[in-house]
Design a protein around this motif. Structure first.
Motif, PDB file in Angstrom:
ATOM      1  N   GLN A   1       0.587  -1.048   0.071  1.00  0.00           N
ATOM      2  CA  GLN A   1       0.077   0.039   0.011  1.00  0.00           C
ATOM      3  C   GLN A   1       0.902   1.156   0.237  1.00  0.00           C
ATOM      4  N   ARG A   2       2.064   1.276   0.777  1.00  0.00           N
ATOM      5  CA  ARG A   2       3.020   2.566   0.881  1.00  0.00           C
ATOM      6  C   ARG A   2       3.347   2.789  -0.527  1.00  0.00           C
ATOM      7  N   ALA A   3       3.723   1.668  -1.259  1.00  0.00           N
ATOM      8  CA  ALA A   3       4.102   2.171  -2.625  1.00  0.00           C
ATOM      9  C   ALA A   3       3.260   2.648  -3.427  1.00  0.00           C
ATOM     10  N   TRP A   4       2.084   2.374  -3.500  1.00  0.00           N
ATOM     11  CA  TRP A   4       1.038   3.062  -4.286  1.00  0.00           C
ATOM     12  C   TRP A   4       0.843   4.672  -3.836  1.00  0.00           C
ATOM     13  N   GLU A   5       0.926   4.786  -2.654  1.00  0.00           N
ATOM     14  CA  GLU A   5       0.812   6.196  -1.943  1.00  0.00           C
ATOM     15  C   GLU A   5       1.945   7.287  -2.478  1.00  0.00           C
ATOM     16  N   ARG A   6       2.965   6.517  -3.195  1.00  0.00           N
ATOM     17  CA  ARG A   6       3.974   7.405  -3.759  1.00  0.00           C
ATOM     18  C   ARG A   6       4.161   7.520  -5.004  1.00  0.00           C
ATOM     19  N   VAL A   7       2.986   6.796  -5.906  1.00  0.00           N
ATOM     20  CA  VAL A   7       2.825   7.036  -7.271  1.00  0.00           C
ATOM     21  C   VAL A   7       2.524   8.177  -7.770  1.00  0.00           C
ATOM     22  N   PRO A   8       2.964   8.969  -8.622  1.00  0.00           N
ATOM     23  CA  PRO A   8       2.383  10.187  -9.128  1.00  0.00           C
ATOM     24  C   PRO A   8       1.118  10.182  -9.561  1.00  0.00           C
ATOM     25  N   ILE A   9       0.291  11.078  -9.452  1.00  0.00           N
ATOM     26  CA  ILE A   9      -0.921  11.062 -10.123  1.00  0.00           C
ATOM     27  C   ILE A   9      -1.053  11.475 -11.544  1.00  0.00           C
ATOM     28  N   GLU A  10      -1.226  10.597 -12.609  1.00  0.00           N
ATOM     29  CA  GLU A  10      -1.433  10.969 -13.808  1.00  0.00           C
ATOM     30  C   GLU A  10      -2.459  10.085 -14.619  1.00  0.00           C
ATOM     31  N   ALA A  11      -3.709  10.785 -14.529  1.00  0.00           N
ATOM     32  CA  ALA A  11      -4.930   9.899 -15.051  1.00  0.00           C
ATOM     33  C   ALA A  11      -4.819   9.376 -16.509  1.00  0.00           C
ATOM     34  N   GLN A  12      -5.129   8.275 -16.762  1.00  0.00           N
ATOM     35  CA  GLN A  12      -5.283   7.763 -18.291  1.00  0.00           C
ATOM     36  C   GLN A  12      -6.246   8.799 -18.785  1.00  0.00           C
ATOM     37  N   SER A  13      -6.336   8.307 -20.198  1.00  0.00           N
ATOM     38  CA  SER A  13      -7.145   9.470 -20.873  1.00  0.00           C
ATOM     39  C   SER A  13      -8.598   8.943 -21.030  1.00  0.00           C
ATOM     40  N   VAL A  14      -9.269   8.913 -19.902  1.00  0.00           N
ATOM     41  CA  VAL A  14     -10.634   8.781 -19.592  1.00  0.00           C
ATOM     42  C   VAL A  14     -11.354   9.663 -20.323  1.00  0.00           C
ATOM     43  N   ASP A  15     -10.857  10.940 -20.386  1.00  0.00           N
ATOM     44  CA  ASP A  15     -11.686  11.969 -20.682  1.00  0.00           C
ATOM     45  C   ASP A  15     -11.434  12.400 -22.113  1.00  0.00           C
ATOM     46  N   ALA A  16     -10.869  11.479 -23.130  1.00  0.00           N
ATOM     47  CA  ALA A  16     -10.744  11.849 -24.277  1.00  0.00           C
ATOM     48  C   ALA A  16     -12.063  12.060 -25.071  1.00  0.00           C
ATOM     49  N   PRO A  17     -12.061  13.018 -25.932  1.00  0.00           N
ATOM     50  CA  PRO A  17     -13.415  13.333 -26.571  1.00  0.00           C
ATOM     51  C   PRO A  17     -14.036  12.287 -27.238  1.00  0.00           C
ATOM     52  N   LEU A  18     -15.140  12.449 -27.316  1.00  0.00           N
ATOM     53  CA  LEU A  18     -16.318  11.505 -28.198  1.00  0.00           C
ATOM     54  C   LEU A  18     -15.726  11.312 -29.698  1.00  0.00           C
ATOM     55  N   SER A  19     -15.007  10.113 -30.011  1.00  0.00           N
ATOM     56  CA  SER A  19     -14.335   9.798 -31.080  1.00  0.00           C
ATOM     57  C   SER A  19     -15.359   9.230 -32.584  1.00  0.00           C
ATOM     58  N   ARG A  20     -14.738   9.213 -33.620  1.00  0.00           N
ATOM     59  CA  ARG A  20     -15.615   8.611 -34.701  1.00  0.00           C
ATOM     60  C   ARG A  20     -15.529   7.086 -34.648  1.00  0.00           C
ATOM     61  N   ALA A  21     -14.530   6.713 -34.164  1.00  0.00           N
ATOM     62  CA  ALA A  21     -14.275   5.207 -34.184  1.00  0.00           C
ATOM     63  C   ALA A  21     -13.825   4.746 -32.719  1.00  0.00           C
ATOM     64  N   ALA A  22     -14.102   3.239 -32.369  1.00  0.00           N
ATOM     65  CA  ALA A  22     -13.842   2.910 -31.250  1.00  0.00           C
ATOM     66  C   ALA A  22     -13.890   1.514 -31.130  1.00  0.00           C
ATOM     67  N   VAL A  23     -12.927   0.785 -30.268  1.00  0.00           N
ATOM     68  CA  VAL A  23     -12.860  -0.790 -30.007  1.00  0.00           C
ATOM     69  C   VAL A  23     -13.211  -0.797 -28.539  1.00  0.00           C
ATOM     70  N   PHE A  24     -13.729  -1.567 -28.387  1.00  0.00           N
ATOM     71  CA  PHE A  24     -13.832  -2.317 -26.912  1.00  0.00           C
ATOM     72  C   PHE A  24     -13.431  -3.753 -26.850  1.00  0.00           C
ATOM     73  N   LEU A  25     -12.435  -4.036 -26.340  1.00  0.00           N
ATOM     74  CA  LEU A  25     -11.759  -5.486 -26.230  1.00  0.00           C
ATOM     75  C   LEU A  25     -11.782  -5.793 -24.927  1.00  0.00           C
ATOM     76  N   VAL A  26     -12.552  -7.010 -24.440  1.00  0.00           N
ATOM     77  CA  VAL A  26     -12.384  -7.422 -23.128  1.00  0.00           C
ATOM     78  C   VAL A  26     -11.820  -8.626 -23.082  1.00  0.00           C
ATOM     79  N   MET A  27     -10.914  -8.978 -22.562  1.00  0.00           N
ATOM     80  CA  MET A  27      -9.906 -10.272 -22.461  1.00  0.00           C
ATOM     81  C   MET A  27      -9.955 -10.965 -21.128  1.00  0.00           C
ATOM     82  N   GLU A  28      -9.536 -12.294 -21.112  1.00  0.00           N
ATOM     83  CA  GLU A  28      -9.533 -13.038 -19.929  1.00  0.00           C
ATOM     84  C   GLU A  28      -8.214 -13.582 -19.968  1.00  0.00           C
ATOM     85  N   ALA A  29      -7.736 -13.268 -18.722  1.00  0.00           N
ATOM     86  CA  ALA A  29      -6.297 -13.678 -18.486  1.00  0.00           C
ATOM     87  C   ALA A  29      -6.029 -15.294 -18.590  1.00  0.00           C
ATOM     88  N   GLY A  30      -4.744 -15.502 -18.987  1.00  0.00           N
ATOM     89  CA  GLY A  30      -4.428 -17.052 -18.699  1.00  0.00           C
ATOM     90  C   GLY A  30      -4.054 -17.366 -17.650  1.00  0.00           C
TER      91      GLY A  30
END
Length: 342
Positions: free
Chosen positions: A3-32
């Motif tokens: 837990q202490r390691a996570w608390e030291r990770v800098p905050i930089e969100a992924q691009s969840v707020d990317a604008p609505l696009s013309r094309a998209a792929v939703f890929l769901v996968m199951e780990a081996g």
């Protein structure tokens, strides 16, 4: 990683707020299963950023992006003992008539761009890197339909937060260990187009809660059954709306008679999406479920956590090799960074 390691990770969100696009792929996968599969997944997580850059550089105006989500079982394998507070597998909802099923999924790749060839190429390269480490359980290609409408003919995503409201709704800010991350729920809905077309425009509008032509919100306070718009609106104890960020996309194969909407909702609070779905499928009051479900059937349901970019990089390293190292620039902000031992 503790837990202490996570608390030291800098905050930089992924691009969840990317604008609505013309094309998209939703890929769901199951780990081996096994260590080899887990090592392959770690390699892929560490490669995502470079793959996006390599493909995206071909057309900077294409606005290529990729958001990576990780399901609870895989998260526990990648980072034992440090799970986000609300992360758990999607809980099926059994209403009086309709059911929201829970379906498998360890990894979500949400690819967006203005060009379909760019999402195609990024997906191809991602799958090459993953190899046999994970298998595809659902692959849905979305597209923008005219003026951001769904295949039922209504504008979708009107209530999305904008400006300063967006990060408050979609990005965690009150959990120091996982600040900057998001919860995301995906569901694939298939539409009964013939049944929907048999309704009058007025009947359709009463179900949705908005006018079809100009997207004006309808007041259903005195209506015997609440609209989709009302049932999907969650409020806090003071009556303020708790928004989520939707990036739904239509999909379909007319030749196969398949028409649908891929729901994807990002939120800083998973319980908000869960309560929204509970109201839709069970009803408010109980039994008065969302009439849209009579024409739109949920066939998948999976929950993921979207880590920050730095967390994603950290997950790419085996826990035994990850250590917290001081970073002069980060230390001035009271944080540190994760680096690997040589």
């Amino acid at each position: 990683m503790d837990q202490r390691a996570w608390e030291r990770v800098p905050i930089e969100a992924q691009s969840v707020d990317a604008p609505l696009s013309r094309a998209a792929v939703f890929l769901v996968m199951e780990a081996g299963a096994g260590d080899a599969a887990l090592a392959g997944i770690r390699d892929a997580l560490g490669s995502v950023g470079d793959l996006v850059k390599n493909v995206g550089f071909r057309d900077l105006g294409g606005r290529l992006s990729c958001v990576v989500g990780i399901g609870a079982p895989l998260w526990d394998r990648l980072s034992p003992g440090a799970r986000p507070a609300e992360l758990h597998p999607f809980t099926p909802i059994h209403g009086p008539v309709h059911t929201a099923p829970s379906t498998p999924g360890d990894l979500l790749f949400h690819l967006r761009a203005e060009r379909e060839d760019m999402t195609f190429e990024l997906e191809r390269q991602l799958l090459d890197v993953l190899g046999d480490s994970a298998r595809v359980v659902d692959e849905t290609v979305g597209f923008r339909y005219f003026d951001a409408r769904d295949l039922l003919g209504f504008v979708d995503g009107t209530a999305n937060p904008v400006g300063a409201e967006l990060p408050e709704a979609a990005v965690i800010g009150d959990d120091a260990a996982f600040a900057g991350g998001s919860y995301v729920v995906v569901q694939k809905y298939l539409h009964d187009m013939a049944g929907w077309a048999a309704l009058t425009t007025e009947q359709q509008e009463a179900i949705i809660g908005r006018t079809k032509l100009d997207n004006i919100e309808l007041d259903d306070d005195d209506a015997p059954r609440k609209s989709h718009k009302t049932l999907a609106t969650i409020e806090d104890e003071d009556g303020g709306e708790l928004a989520i960020l939707r990036d739904n996309m239509p999909f379909g194969r007319p030749g196969a008679g398949e028409f649908g909407t891929y729901f994807i909702g990002y939120s800083a609070r998973l319980w908000v999406i869960e309560q929204m779905l509970e109201r839709m499928f069970v009803g408010e009051p109980e039994g008065a479920y969302d009439r849209l479900l009579d024409f739109s059937t949920a066939v998948t349901g999976t929950t993921f956590f979207v880590p920050t970019s730095a967390m994603l990089d950290a997950l790419a390293e085996p826990p035994a090799k990850a250590v917290v190292a001081s970073d002069p620039a980060a230390s001035s902000l009271g944080i540190g960074s994760l680096r690997s031992r040589p």
